[in-house]
Motif scaffolding. Sequence first.
Motif, mmCIF file in Angstrom:
data_model
loop_
_atom_site.group_PDB
_atom_site.id
_atom_site.type_symbol
_atom_site.label_atom_id
_atom_site.label_comp_id
_atom_site.label_asym_id
_atom_site.label_seq_id
_atom_site.Cartn_x
_atom_site.Cartn_y
_atom_site.Cartn_z
ATOM 1 N N ARG A 131 0.825 -1.215 0.000
ATOM 2 C CA ARG A 131 0.000 0.000 0.000
ATOM 3 C C ARG A 131 0.861 1.267 0.000
ATOM 4 N NH1 ARG A 131 -4.488 1.288 4.677
ATOM 5 N NH2 ARG A 131 -5.434 3.056 3.616
ATOM 6 N N LEU A 132 1.989 1.209 0.716
ATOM 7 C CA LEU A 132 2.842 2.405 0.851
ATOM 8 C C LEU A 132 3.869 2.521 -0.269
ATOM 9 C CD1 LEU A 132 3.508 2.154 4.688
ATOM 10 C CD2 LEU A 132 2.185 3.938 3.549
ATOM 11 N N GLY A 133 3.933 1.526 -1.130
ATOM 12 C CA GLY A 133 4.896 1.583 -2.237
ATOM 13 C C GLY A 133 6.333 1.349 -1.794
ATOM 14 N N VAL A 134 6.507 0.575 -0.703
ATOM 15 C CA VAL A 134 7.870 0.224 -0.261
ATOM 16 C C VAL A 134 8.419 -0.836 -1.218
ATOM 17 C CG1 VAL A 134 9.196 -0.830 1.635
ATOM 18 C CG2 VAL A 134 7.281 0.702 2.152
ATOM 19 N N ASP A 135 9.734 -0.745 -1.535
ATOM 20 C CA ASP A 135 10.350 -1.687 -2.463
ATOM 21 C C ASP A 135 10.587 -3.020 -1.731
ATOM 22 O OD1 ASP A 135 11.755 -2.929 -4.425
ATOM 23 O OD2 ASP A 135 13.492 -1.581 -4.378
ATOM 24 N N ALA A 136 9.520 -3.838 -1.647
ATOM 25 C CA ALA A 136 9.611 -5.096 -0.891
ATOM 26 C C ALA A 136 8.810 -6.179 -1.605
ATOM 27 C CB ALA A 136 9.051 -4.893 0.513
ATOM 28 N N GLU A 137 9.229 -7.457 -1.416
ATOM 29 C CA GLU A 137 8.451 -8.553 -2.009
ATOM 30 C C GLU A 137 8.412 -9.743 -1.054
ATOM 31 O OE1 GLU A 137 10.141 -10.745 -5.336
ATOM 32 O OE2 GLU A 137 12.080 -9.814 -4.911
ATOM 33 N N ARG A 138 7.322 -10.522 -1.178
ATOM 34 C CA ARG A 138 7.160 -11.694 -0.317
ATOM 35 C C ARG A 138 7.816 -12.884 -1.009
ATOM 36 N NH1 ARG A 138 3.621 -15.702 1.073
ATOM 37 N NH2 ARG A 138 2.743 -15.690 3.184
ATOM 38 N N LEU A 139 8.662 -13.615 -0.260
ATOM 39 C CA LEU A 139 9.327 -14.801 -0.814
ATOM 40 C C LEU A 139 8.926 -16.027 0.007
ATOM 41 C CD1 LEU A 139 12.961 -13.362 -1.161
ATOM 42 C CD2 LEU A 139 11.183 -13.456 -2.917
ATOM 43 N N LEU A 140 9.056 -17.214 -0.599
ATOM 44 C CA LEU A 140 8.664 -18.429 0.130
ATOM 45 C C LEU A 140 9.647 -18.743 1.264
ATOM 46 C CD1 LEU A 140 7.343 -20.650 -2.763
ATOM 47 C CD2 LEU A 140 6.056 -19.417 -0.988
ATOM 48 N N ARG A 141 10.895 -18.326 1.105
ATOM 49 C CA ARG A 141 11.903 -18.459 2.163
ATOM 50 C C ARG A 141 13.092 -17.578 1.792
ATOM 51 N NH1 ARG A 141 14.603 -24.341 2.140
ATOM 52 N NH2 ARG A 141 16.314 -23.238 3.135
ATOM 53 N N VAL A 142 13.975 -17.322 2.735
ATOM 54 C CA VAL A 142 15.167 -16.510 2.432
ATOM 55 C C VAL A 142 16.123 -17.363 1.582
ATOM 56 C CG1 VAL A 142 17.165 -15.326 3.416
ATOM 57 C CG2 VAL A 142 14.934 -15.161 4.540
ATOM 58 N N PRO A 143 16.531 -16.875 0.410
ATOM 59 C CA PRO A 143 17.415 -17.674 -0.437
ATOM 60 C C PRO A 143 18.827 -17.759 0.146
ATOM 61 C CG PRO A 143 17.037 -15.498 -1.395
ATOM 62 C CD PRO A 143 16.180 -15.579 -0.172
ATOM 63 N N GLY A 144 19.503 -18.860 -0.170
ATOM 64 C CA GLY A 144 20.933 -18.975 0.159
ATOM 65 C C GLY A 144 21.228 -19.436 1.573
#
Length: 511
Positions: free
Chosen positions: A147-160
């Motif tokens: 909603r706030l336009g933050v540069d973020a995305e949902r991932l299934l888990r943290v990679p690496g």
Amino acid sequence: MQSNAATTSLWTATAQIPANPPLAGDTETDVCVVGGGIAGLTAAYLLAKEGRQVLLIDALDVGAGETGRTTAHFMPPDERYFEIVKRLGVEKAALLRDSFEQAISQVEAIVQNEQITCDFRRLDGYLVPAAEGGADIIDKEHAATSRLGVDAERLLRVPGLEWDTGAALCFHRQAQFHPVKYMAGLLRAIKRLGGSVHGGTRARELASSHEGITVTTERGAIRARAVVVATNTPFNTRVIMHTKVVGYHSYVVGMKVPRGALAPFLLWDTADPYHYVRLDAQEGEQPYDILVVGGQDHKVGQDGTPQHRYDELEAWTRQRFPQAGEVVYRWSGEVMEPADGVAYLGRAPGEKGEVYLITGDSGTGMTHCTAGAMLITDLIQGRSNPWVPLYNPARKPIHSMGEYMMEQANTLAQYTDWLQGGEVSAPDRIPPGEGALIRDGLKLMAVHRANDGRLTFLSAACPHMGCAVHWNSGEKSWDCPCHGSRFDIEGNVLHGPSAAPLAKVAAGKHG
Ligand SMILES: Cc1cc2nc3c(=O)[nH]c(=O)nc-3n(C[C@H](O)[C@H](O)[C@H](O)COP(=O)(O)OP(=O)(O)OC[C@H]3O[C@@H](n4cnc5c(N)ncnc54)[C@H](O)[C@@H]3O)c2cc1C
Ligand code: FES
């Protein structure tokens, strides 16, 4: 390099800041900055760059405070965006997002313009669920950031990572750096721009009028047109700010991991208090990097034997990072938590003259303090700044009354210490290198036994507002459980709000 605590951080062990001489008597300046951490240094730098005559003083020296003990994640606000939207509305949450993004860009620009070698890098930061209710928090935060336009995305888990973190929220273009190297670079730039910097100069009092401000120090009086109080917690207001800001102690371990086993990342979880993790890639020939893990916070002065907190952090890390080897650093520091999750940055309430504050920066002091320095520079330069209503230090915590009242009740409960007996009956019950409270009639004494047996007797009454201090065997200091003042074994101030030392007292019947 000086420090306000006994333990050594990764940063103070691997870089140095040159010492600065004390003030040599009365003087005048355009802007006086009190405090040489990231807040004060950034304000002094930005103002000097705009041509202001700047004089910075520090009670100990530049870098001696919490900026030397941080973990220096540049990450979103501790208080999640969905909570900020609920409390303050979308408009203010968007201002907060802007200020955080601009603060990181400001640091990046300073690093580039001043060619500061401080390992600054942009990188992704991950919010991961802790066991209970974590997934729900990730979902709510994901909705708020979208909603706030933050540069973020949902991932299934943290990679690496071998650790299956579960669904995580990845914030892009966060940052990290080496805070001591950064402060050394800022100091160099301030001096090049004509600023004066003095260590060993504690501000004791501040008197402000419409004509100007006088800062009284141990080394002389400073007359200034404007003053920036960047002392982590203000020394100039006795009550007004200290019911809205609470000092918490946070703990950090640094563990070796084989070089290259992990790529640099930032991570923090939804626990309360939360864990926070980063990787510090080491220079030189060593075959290892340092995994830095923090957390296990508690209110200052309310755990006298905190060593178990390091063991708990180590165990938490080993469960999730099988690469973690030897523990090479253990340190702690104080974090100033604001009542509503947003720092207090701007004009100091209750002062007639141009006095400005930077405090309550929570676990996001790198961004909050930088944003504070930017905002205050605008105000001193007579420019408007859109963040003023968001960060106004005079605001009341009306949107977080529950938490506020709980903190006030906790503070009031600390005064019952005066009704209790001492912790030990006589000094010979105190092990070498430790301290304890001893009652002597109506007096409560803070008594320390040195390794050679020498005893130091101090009044246990904190000069700020009279709570009884408690011994902290982790940092070898007397810590006040009310508003976070800390003192060394001789009673000297290590951390405010107290600007005065613990009083020396006679040993009485224990002499
Ligand atoms: C363990 C830990 C982990 C943290 N992790 C993070 C993180 O990952 N990311 C993040 O953004 N933030 C983090 N923080 C918070 C961050 O470190 C602080 O918010 C920030 O460093 C505060 O900077 P400052 O300039 O306000 O204070 P400080 O660095 O404490 O500087 C204040 C200075 O003022 C001086 N002073 C005090 N009183 C007086 C006086 N009366 N007269 C003159 N000088 C005085 C002191 O000597 C000190 O040098 C962490 C903090 C800790 C302790
Ligand atoms: S810090 Fe306020 S009473 Fe001690």
